[in-house]
Design a protein around this motif. Structure first.
Motif, short mmCIF file in Angstrom:
data_model
loop_
_atom_site.label_atom_id
_atom_site.label_comp_id
_atom_site.label_asym_id
_atom_site.label_seq_id
_atom_site.Cartn_x
_atom_site.Cartn_y
_atom_site.Cartn_z
N ASP A 481 0.81 -1.23 0.00
CA ASP A 481 0.00 0.00 0.00
C ASP A 481 0.84 1.27 0.00
O ASP A 481 0.61 2.19 0.81
CB ASP A 481 -0.97 0.02 1.19
N PHE A 484 0.96 7.34 -3.27
CA PHE A 484 1.45 8.19 -4.33
C PHE A 484 0.40 9.26 -4.61
O PHE A 484 -0.76 9.16 -4.19
CB PHE A 484 1.74 7.38 -5.60
N ASP A 486 -1.79 10.94 -7.37
CA ASP A 486 -2.31 10.78 -8.72
C ASP A 486 -2.68 12.15 -9.28
O ASP A 486 -3.30 12.96 -8.59
CB ASP A 486 -3.56 9.88 -8.69
N GLU A 504 -3.32 8.53 -3.37
CA GLU A 504 -3.92 7.20 -3.51
C GLU A 504 -2.95 6.15 -3.00
O GLU A 504 -1.75 6.38 -2.90
CB GLU A 504 -4.25 6.91 -4.98
N ASN A 505 -3.49 4.97 -2.69
CA ASN A 505 -2.65 3.81 -2.40
C ASN A 505 -2.37 3.05 -3.68
O ASN A 505 -3.28 2.75 -4.46
CB ASN A 505 -3.34 2.87 -1.40
N GLY A 506 -1.10 2.74 -3.91
CA GLY A 506 -0.74 1.87 -5.01
C GLY A 506 -0.79 0.41 -4.59
O GLY A 506 -1.12 0.08 -3.44
N ASP A 507 -0.49 -0.46 -5.55
CA ASP A 507 -0.39 -1.88 -5.23
C ASP A 507 0.99 -2.13 -4.60
O ASP A 507 1.69 -1.21 -4.23
CB ASP A 507 -0.59 -2.72 -6.49
N MET A 545 6.77 0.10 -8.23
CA MET A 545 5.45 -0.09 -7.65
C MET A 545 4.44 -0.22 -8.78
O MET A 545 4.71 0.17 -9.92
CB MET A 545 5.08 1.08 -6.74
N SER A 546 3.29 -0.75 -8.44
CA SER A 546 2.20 -0.89 -9.41
C SER A 546 1.09 0.08 -9.05
O SER A 546 0.73 0.23 -7.88
CB SER A 546 1.66 -2.32 -9.41
N ILE A 547 0.57 0.75 -10.09
CA ILE A 547 -0.51 1.71 -9.90
C ILE A 547 -1.76 1.17 -10.58
O ILE A 547 -1.69 0.77 -11.76
CB ILE A 547 -0.13 3.08 -10.48
N HIS A 591 2.43 10.90 -10.05
CA HIS A 591 2.23 9.99 -11.18
C HIS A 591 0.98 10.36 -11.96
O HIS A 591 -0.08 10.62 -11.39
CB HIS A 591 2.10 8.54 -10.69
#
Length: 662
Positions: A481, A484, A486, A504-507, A545-547, A591
């Motif tokens: 979590d 980042f 957005d 927001e929380n990323g993956d 990280m993954s968004i 991002h």
């Protein structure tokens, strides 16, 4: 000033530390504002100001006959940052040139206290405790008057200026197929153009008002330590914190009441002169901006005009953000958060070389929000709705550390820990606000989850007697979590092309890296050269990280791939000289939907020089020069050839003395 003493029997001691600083500052910058990749507005900003800080720290303690101790500490500090700011805004999309006169004073005040004690319950048991409270307040000073207390802006517009070489009312950098380099964006005004005060009419007055109050109402803790044996020590403790933030906000726009008082005043109605530093505005940029500037009015004259003629202005509610029209609700909120933590830790000395430390911390966090939330309807139009919410979570945080002494001068350290970071207190406000000056909506998110990380660290360190240390380490973080910012483009309250920011929380994410650190006095050199020394630190990092909604991995925000610091110094006890270089590589700040829409801070390298000379036991003369290379701050979208902000600070320095009375 530092003053302290102890009683004759050594039981009571006190210390008073008072500081006061006053520093003048100035910066120049240019900021392109974009609709897509096209520049619809170019801002040329010239800042001057004075920053004053005052601080007072008090401390006292009393030691009892049995060695127990109680203490009290207090602090008070203020920061007053007064800014005068002249901003020429080239509105390519409106065919007008705007001149903003801006004056404000940012005021921050903090005060707090702490009481505590250290008590030996027995030869092997100890209890420490503390109770504290702190308060921090931010607001604007008495500009333009004591009632308004605002970021004060008066804007004059010259219309129909005749920009040349535009594409559909926009300017494009060369990276986007245009003719303007990133470091030399033209004004696109006719070559002989100079802003004309006789054609520049008063457009509006803005009063941007902010009040923030943040309190740590109660911070209470206790720690119990027990030495069960010469090899084993246990430690337990608890900590409680009760936080609160209150925010009040309004952004008021006033227009001249032409129906009752005739045409709006012109800039030429005021006494004019060149803005400070006009003759050397942005000398680092190969564009002669200042030749097309207008002269400016003195801020004291404009404030007097406003205060004497306020009844001749009318509030423009449609452009203002007020509680009454619903547009300021996103920044009028109450936010409360409570933390309750308990921990246990054991330190075990396995043998002369091996030390093990293991622990567990449990932290309960409760957040309560009373605010507004930004929502978007099917047409893409955004608005605010009332929001009340609560978030409650328990964090389980184990840790284990191993220290192994390879030799008397060398250690190997291994650590496995789980840590967490709460969302920034301000980001938990789900509402937000629209900033006209940047055409941005800055929102929050009350549903943010904390960020958790499993951390693995391995460090080798070697000490050079009393002459320094060298260490190298590897680290890896497995992150859940990550938070980042957005950024997307949309509409807000009828304004198109608005950059909408929301945390927001990323993956899942990971971060890995290596670090090398060296501090070494070169005492093996002959003669005076033995007073030389070096200090160096290099950190290499990689992250991913993954968004949600974006394919592939992206870097973690605010994590540069390369950090390094290097300094060389001379110190013979009386005279010292240090030259230091610091570098931070580029990193993502926000991002977007793709790499080309990500917003970056550029790489930054500074060079600083400092010196001290000890005249005698009481008098020290010191000097420092900062940013000798005149490195700019750069902020860009996707590529450094698509700038959003470029700011130059110049070389700064100070010269002073320190005197000890005893």
């Amino acid at each position: 000033m530092l003053w302290g003493d102890r009683s004759a029997d050594g039981k009571f001691g006190y210390m008073v530390n008072a500081t006061q600083w006053s520093r003048d500052w100035a910066t120049d910058n240019y900021e392109p504002r974009r609709n897509g990749n096209g520049i619809y507005r170019l801002e040329l900003r010239d800042y001057t100001g004075n920053r004053q800080t005052q601080g007072l720290n008090l401390g006292a303690e009393y030691v009892f006959d049995n060695g127990d101790k109680i203490f009290a500490r207090g602090l008070y500090g203020t920061l007053e940052d007064e800014e005068t700011h002249y901003k020429h805004r080239l509105r390519f999309d409106k065919d007008r040139l705007e001149l903003q006169h801006i004056h404000n004073m940012l005021v921050t005040r903090m005060h707090g206290f702490e009481f505590g004690g250290e008590h030996g319950l027995s030869d092997t048991n100890k209890l420490d405790w503390s109770l504290a409270s702190y308060e921090n307040e931010f607001h604007y000073g008495a500009i333009p008057n004591k009632e308004d207390r605002a970021y004060f802006v008066m804007r004059f517009d010259q219309k129909d200026v005749g920009y040349e070489g535009l594409e559909d009312g926009l300017v494009y950098n060369t990276i986007d197929g245009g003719s303007d380099p990133a470091d030399a964006i033209s004004t696109h005004l006719p070559g002989d153009f100079v802003m004309d005060p006789t054609r520049s009419a008063l457009s509006w007055v803005e009063l941007y008002k902010v009040y923030l109050n943040e309190k740590d109402k109660i911070v209470a803790s206790f720690d119990f330590t027990s030495e069960l044996s010469s090899e084993l020590e246990l430690k337990f403790g608890m900590k409680y914190r009760d936080k609160e933030r209150v925010s009040e906000f309004a952004d008021e726009f006033y227009a001249w009441d032409a129906d009752n008082y005739g045409p709006a005043p012109l800039l030429s109605d005021f006494a004019l002169s060149d803005q400070p530093g006009r003759s050397d505005f942005l000398p680092e940029v190969d564009v002669d901006y200042e030749s097309q500037f207008s002269q400016v009015a003195d801020m004291s004259d404009l404030e007097s005009f406003w205060n004497q003629n306020r009844d001749k202005f009318v509030l423009v509610e449609g452009d203002s953000a007020l509680v009454s029209n619903g547009l300021a609700l996103g920044r009028n909120f109450d936010l409360a958060e409570q933390h309750l933590s308990g921990y246990g830790m054991a330190t075990y000395q396995y043998n002369d070389r091996t030390t093990l430390v293991a622990g567990l911390r449990l932290t309960q966090t409760t957040t309560e929000v009373d605010s507004q939330v930004f929502v978007t309807d099917e047409s893409g139009e955004g608005h605010l709705e009332p929001f009340k919410g609560e978030k409650d979570y328990l964090s389980v945080l184990p840790s284990a550390h191993l220290k192994y002494a390879l030799t008397e001068d060398s250690n190997l350290r291994l650590a496995l820990t789980r840590t967490f970071a709460r969302p920034d207190f301000g980001d938990l406000n789900p509402g937000g606000y629209y900033a006209e000056h940047d055409n941005e909506f800055l929102g929050g998110n009350a549903e943010l989850d904390p960020t958790y990380s499993w951390n693995l660290d391995a460090i080798y360190e070697h000490y050079f007697s009393d002459a320094g240390v060298v260490s190298t380490g590897l680290f890896y973080k497995d992150i859940t979590d990550p938070i980042f910012t957005d950024v997307s483009e949309g509409e807000y309250n009828g304004n198109a092309g608005v950059d909408i920011y929301r945390p927001e929380n990323g993956d899942d994410a990971w971060l890995r890296g290596a670090e090398l650190n060296l501090i070494r006095k070169l005492d093996f050199l002959p003669g005076p050269l033995a007073n030389l020394g070096v200090s160096a630190n290099v950190t290499l990092m990689d992250s991913e990280m993954s968004i949600p909604g974006r394919s592939g991995g992206v870097p973690i925000p605010r994590q540069a791939d390369l950090l390094h610091n290097f300094s060389v110094y001379y110190d013979d006890g009386a005279f010292s000289l240090r030259l230091a270089q610091n570098h931070k590589g580029e990193y993502v700040e926000e991002h977007g939907g793709s790499r080309d829409e990500d917003q970056f801070y550029g790489a930054y390298t500074s060079l600083d020089l400092s010196a001290n000379y000890t005249v005698n036991d009481q008098l020290v003369i010191f000097a420092e020069a900062i940013n000798l290379s005149d490195e700019p701050l750069t902020y860009y979208i996707g590529d450094e050839d698509r700038p959003k902000q470029v700011e130059y600070y110049g070389i700064r320095g100070q010269l002073g003395v320190r005197y000890s009375f005893y």
